[in-house]
Design an enzyme around this catalytic site. Structure first.
Site, mmCIF file in Angstrom:
data_model
loop_
_atom_site.group_PDB
_atom_site.id
_atom_site.type_symbol
_atom_site.label_atom_id
_atom_site.label_comp_id
_atom_site.label_asym_id
_atom_site.label_seq_id
_atom_site.Cartn_x
_atom_site.Cartn_y
_atom_site.Cartn_z
ATOM 1 N N ARG A 13 -47.732 -3.120 49.938
ATOM 2 C CA ARG A 13 -47.129 -3.925 50.249
ATOM 3 C C ARG A 13 -45.321 -3.711 51.654
ATOM 4 O O ARG A 13 -46.069 -2.110 51.448
ATOM 5 C CB ARG A 13 -46.357 -4.463 48.793
ATOM 6 C CG ARG A 13 -46.369 -5.187 47.864
ATOM 7 C CD ARG A 13 -46.103 -5.059 46.565
ATOM 8 N NE ARG A 13 -45.096 -6.128 46.586
ATOM 9 C CZ ARG A 13 -43.641 -5.959 46.469
ATOM 10 N NH1 ARG A 13 -43.479 -5.059 44.994
ATOM 11 N NH2 ARG A 13 -42.927 -5.947 45.849
ATOM 12 N N SER A 15 -42.758 -3.656 51.867
ATOM 13 C CA SER A 15 -41.210 -3.227 51.359
ATOM 14 C C SER A 15 -40.448 -1.988 51.041
ATOM 15 O O SER A 15 -41.930 -1.115 51.233
ATOM 16 C CB SER A 15 -41.271 -3.337 49.365
ATOM 17 O OG SER A 15 -41.125 -2.975 48.496
ATOM 18 N N LYS A 85 -46.630 0.655 36.877
ATOM 19 C CA LYS A 85 -45.477 -0.115 36.001
ATOM 20 C C LYS A 85 -45.580 -1.740 36.926
ATOM 21 O O LYS A 85 -46.595 -2.721 35.413
ATOM 22 C CB LYS A 85 -44.074 -0.343 36.122
ATOM 23 C CG LYS A 85 -43.189 -0.726 37.272
ATOM 24 C CD LYS A 85 -42.084 -0.784 36.990
ATOM 25 C CE LYS A 85 -41.042 -0.667 38.348
ATOM 26 N NZ LYS A 85 -40.889 -2.455 37.827
ATOM 27 N N ASP A 86 -46.693 -1.752 38.459
ATOM 28 C CA ASP A 86 -46.896 -3.230 38.378
ATOM 29 C C ASP A 86 -48.143 -3.511 37.786
ATOM 30 O O ASP A 86 -48.475 -4.491 38.123
ATOM 31 C CB ASP A 86 -46.955 -3.536 40.104
ATOM 32 C CG ASP A 86 -45.866 -3.451 39.732
ATOM 33 O OD1 ASP A 86 -44.502 -4.124 39.260
ATOM 34 O OD2 ASP A 86 -44.586 -3.462 41.522
ATOM 35 N N THR A 131 -30.752 -8.538 36.710
ATOM 36 C CA THR A 131 -32.120 -7.799 36.425
ATOM 37 C C THR A 131 -33.280 -9.220 36.400
ATOM 38 O O THR A 131 -33.259 -10.050 36.128
ATOM 39 C CB THR A 131 -31.798 -7.306 35.090
ATOM 40 O OG1 THR A 131 -33.425 -6.866 35.176
ATOM 41 C CG2 THR A 131 -31.540 -8.086 33.835
ATOM 42 N N SER A 133 -36.218 -8.460 35.119
ATOM 43 C CA SER A 133 -36.442 -8.130 34.257
ATOM 44 C C SER A 133 -36.808 -8.687 32.561
ATOM 45 O O SER A 133 -35.710 -8.399 32.259
ATOM 46 C CB SER A 133 -37.250 -6.485 34.035
ATOM 47 O OG SER A 133 -37.517 -5.917 33.061
ATOM 48 N N ARG A 135 -37.734 -7.492 30.238
ATOM 49 C CA ARG A 135 -37.885 -6.258 29.367
ATOM 50 C C ARG A 135 -36.455 -6.081 28.516
ATOM 51 O O ARG A 135 -35.724 -6.043 27.932
ATOM 52 C CB ARG A 135 -38.197 -4.815 29.323
ATOM 53 C CG ARG A 135 -37.892 -3.674 28.703
ATOM 54 C CD ARG A 135 -38.751 -2.588 29.033
ATOM 55 N NE ARG A 135 -38.339 -2.195 30.201
ATOM 56 C CZ ARG A 135 -37.806 -1.861 31.203
ATOM 57 N NH1 ARG A 135 -36.727 -1.420 30.640
ATOM 58 N NH2 ARG A 135 -37.240 -1.973 32.018
ATOM 59 N N ARG A 136 -35.620 -5.884 30.319
ATOM 60 C CA ARG A 136 -34.564 -5.321 30.270
ATOM 61 C C ARG A 136 -33.391 -7.053 30.005
ATOM 62 O O ARG A 136 -32.400 -5.901 29.452
ATOM 63 C CB ARG A 136 -33.678 -5.114 31.790
ATOM 64 C CG ARG A 136 -34.624 -4.349 32.328
ATOM 65 C CD ARG A 136 -34.527 -3.688 34.006
ATOM 66 N NE ARG A 136 -34.980 -2.578 34.444
ATOM 67 C CZ ARG A 136 -35.542 -2.094 35.909
ATOM 68 N NH1 ARG A 136 -35.816 -3.749 36.724
ATOM 69 N NH2 ARG A 136 -36.651 -1.377 36.190
ATOM 70 N N ARG A 153 -33.713 -11.080 41.990
ATOM 71 C CA ARG A 153 -34.967 -11.227 43.475
ATOM 72 C C ARG A 153 -34.795 -10.274 44.259
ATOM 73 O O ARG A 153 -33.201 -10.141 44.707
ATOM 74 C CB ARG A 153 -35.364 -12.445 43.085
ATOM 75 C CG ARG A 153 -36.353 -13.228 41.629
ATOM 76 C CD ARG A 153 -37.313 -12.374 40.808
ATOM 77 N NE ARG A 153 -38.030 -12.079 42.103
ATOM 78 C CZ ARG A 153 -39.075 -12.244 42.643
ATOM 79 N NH1 ARG A 153 -38.804 -13.657 42.292
ATOM 80 N NH2 ARG A 153 -40.187 -11.768 43.228
ATOM 81 N N ASN A 155 -35.860 -7.154 47.370
ATOM 82 C CA ASN A 155 -36.690 -5.713 47.085
ATOM 83 C C ASN A 155 -34.768 -4.763 46.707
ATOM 84 O O ASN A 155 -33.967 -5.357 46.637
ATOM 85 C CB ASN A 155 -36.933 -5.566 48.668
ATOM 86 C CG ASN A 155 -35.603 -5.833 49.871
ATOM 87 O OD1 ASN A 155 -34.419 -5.427 50.054
ATOM 88 N ND2 ASN A 155 -36.185 -5.757 51.136
ATOM 89 N N VAL A 156 -34.891 -3.596 47.054
ATOM 90 C CA VAL A 156 -33.773 -2.649 45.793
ATOM 91 C C VAL A 156 -32.615 -3.279 47.178
ATOM 92 O O VAL A 156 -31.276 -3.120 46.128
ATOM 93 C CB VAL A 156 -33.959 -0.992 46.097
ATOM 94 C CG1 VAL A 156 -33.174 -0.252 45.554
ATOM 95 C CG2 VAL A 156 -35.142 -1.241 44.715
ATOM 96 N N ARG A 159 -30.766 -6.492 47.061
ATOM 97 C CA ARG A 159 -29.893 -6.525 45.175
ATOM 98 C C ARG A 159 -29.023 -6.005 45.262
ATOM 99 O O ARG A 159 -27.979 -6.545 44.597
ATOM 100 C CB ARG A 159 -31.270 -5.690 44.513
ATOM 101 C CG ARG A 159 -32.207 -6.759 44.310
ATOM 102 C CD ARG A 159 -33.450 -6.121 42.589
ATOM 103 N NE ARG A 159 -34.817 -6.699 42.765
ATOM 104 C CZ ARG A 159 -35.251 -6.806 41.303
ATOM 105 N NH1 ARG A 159 -35.228 -5.877 40.811
ATOM 106 N NH2 ARG A 159 -36.953 -7.190 42.159
ATOM 107 N N CYS A 246 -46.014 -8.728 32.123
ATOM 108 C CA CYS A 246 -44.791 -9.277 32.699
ATOM 109 C C CYS A 246 -43.632 -10.125 32.027
ATOM 110 O O CYS A 246 -42.931 -10.457 32.060
ATOM 111 C CB CYS A 246 -44.480 -9.749 34.262
ATOM 112 S SG CYS A 246 -45.261 -10.991 34.483
#
Length: 317
Positions: A13, A15, A85-86, A131, A133, A135-136, A153, A155-156, A159, A246
Site C-alpha cells: 500500500r 500509506s 494483523k491485516d 479508534t 477498531s 476490538r479497541r 479513519r 492513516n496515522v 489521525r 475485523c
C-alpha cells in the site's frame, strides 16, 4: 520471478506506514549477499478508498490486502508486504507466508490531546476517544463505560492531525505504527496488556509469496524471525478457530521465553459488558495447537455465546 531476473518487486500500500514496512523489507533484502534489487510497487486497496464509513459496517473482508494479493497471484509483484494483523488467517490458494519479521512493541497506545494526561485514568469523564477498531472500542467500553467512543479513519498522521484539531480528546493507535513513523513523542502512554490485549499479530510485518516460487522463497526466508513467527502463528490459529476477523473483538498475545510460548487471549462483547479471558503455555514447536486449544477453551467458557450475539446483531446476521 523468472530465473536470472535482477529485481524483486515488492507490492505494498502507499500509506506512510505501509511504505515504511516495505522499505524495511527492502533494506533487509539488500543486506543479503548477491540478492536481487528490491523495487516497490504501490497498490491502492479497497480499505484505502473507503474512508467515509467504518469498515466493520462494510460487507466483505481483506480490505487492505486483496488487491495486493491479486497482484501477487497474477505475477505483477514477487512478494507482498502487509501488516500481519491485516492478513486473513485463511490465505487465497496459491499464496503462503514466506517470512514474519521481528515484531515491534505490540501494545496499543493512548495519544491524548492534553499532554498532561500520562496515564489512562487521567482521561476526563465522558472523554471523546477515537479508534477504528471494534476490538479497541469493546475493550475501552469494558474499561471505562463513561467514555464517548467515536469512529476514527485515515492513516496515522491524519489521525493525529484530527486529534490536534480537537475532534477527539484522545485516540488509540498501535504503538508500533506510531513508533515506526518517528512519532513516539506523541504517545501519552502504552495501554497495559492486562486490560488491552492487542490485535492478533499487531506489530508484526508479514512477507507473502507465491507457493512454489522457490527462488523468491530462498531470499525471503532469510528475513524470518522464528520467535515472532511462532507467537503470531499461535495468535492466528486462535483467531482462525474462533472464526474472528475485523468484525469480532478478539485480542491475543503470544510471548516467547526460550522454548516456551505463553498465549493470552480475550473475547469481548461489543459493549464491553461481557468478556472471556484465558492463557495457556506450551512448547514453541506446538504454536498452532496452542492457539486452537486456547480458542476452544474460550469458546466453551462463554465465547461462543458472545460471538453469536455479535453476529446476530450484524446486518444479515
Amino acid at each position: 520471478m523468472s530465473e536470472g531476473k535482477s529485481t524483486i518487486r515488492i507490492g505494498t500500500r502507499g500509506s506512510a506506514l505501509a511504505r515504511w514496512q516495505a522499505e524495511h523489507v527492502a533494506a533487509a533484502l539488500r543486506a543479503l549477499p548477491d540478492a536481487p534489487q528490491p523495487e516497490l510497487v504501490l497498490i491502492k486497496t479497497e480499505g484505502d478508498r473507503i474512508q467515509d464509513v467504518p469498515l466493520s459496517q462494510v460487507d466483505g473482508k481483506a480490505f487492505f490486502t486483496k488487491e495486493i494479493e491479486e497482484a501477487l497471484l497474477t505475477d505483477r509483484v514477487d512478494v507482498a508486504v502487509h501488516s500481519l494483523k491485516d492478513l486473513a488467517t485463511e490465505m487465497p490458494p496459491g499464496l503462503t507466508l514466506g517470512a514474519v519479521m521481528e515484531r515491534e512493541d505490540p501494545h496499543d497506545a493512548l495519544l491524548a490531546g492534553d499532554r498532561a494526561v500520562v496515564v489512562p485514568d487521567q482521561l476526563k469523564k465522558g472523554a471523546r476517544v477515537g479508534t477504528s477498531s471494534i476490538r479497541r472500542r469493546a475493550l475501552l467500553a469494558r474499561w471505562r463505560p463513561d467514555l464517548e467512543l467515536l469512529e476514527l479513519r485515515g492513516n496515522v498522521p491524519t489521525r493525529i492531525e484530527k486529534l490536534d484539531r480537537g475532534e477527539y480528546d484522545a485516540i488509540v493507535l498501535a504503538l508500533a505504527g506510531v513508533k515506526r513513523l518517528g512519532l513516539e513523542a506523541r504517545i501519552s502512554t502504552p495501554l497495559p496488556f492486562e486490560d488491552f490485549l492487542p490485535a492478533v499479530s499487531q506489530g508484526a510485518v508479514g512477507v507473502q509469496i507465491r507457493e512454489g516460487d522457490e527462488e523468491v522463497a530462498r531470499w525471503v526466508e532469510a528475513l524470518d524471525h522464528p520467535p515472532t513467527c511462532a507467537a503470531t502463528a499461535a495468535e492466528r490459529a486462535l483467531l482462525r478457530t474462533v472464526e474472528g476477523g475485523c468484525h469480532v473483538p478478539v485480542g491475543a498475545l503470544g510471548e516467547v521465553d526460550g522454548e516456551l510460548l505463553r498465549l493470552r487471549a480475550v473475547v469481548c462483547s461489543l459493549d464491553g459488558s461481557e468478556a472471556v479471558e484465558g492463557s495457556l503455555s506450551g512448547p514453541l514447536s506446538e504454536a498452532d495447537g496452542l492457539g486452537v486449544t486456547l480458542a476452544e477453551e474460550l469458546l466453551g467458557r462463554g465465547g461462543s455465546q458472545i460471538l453469536d450475539g455479535i453476529r446476530k446483531a450484524e446486518p444479515g446476521g
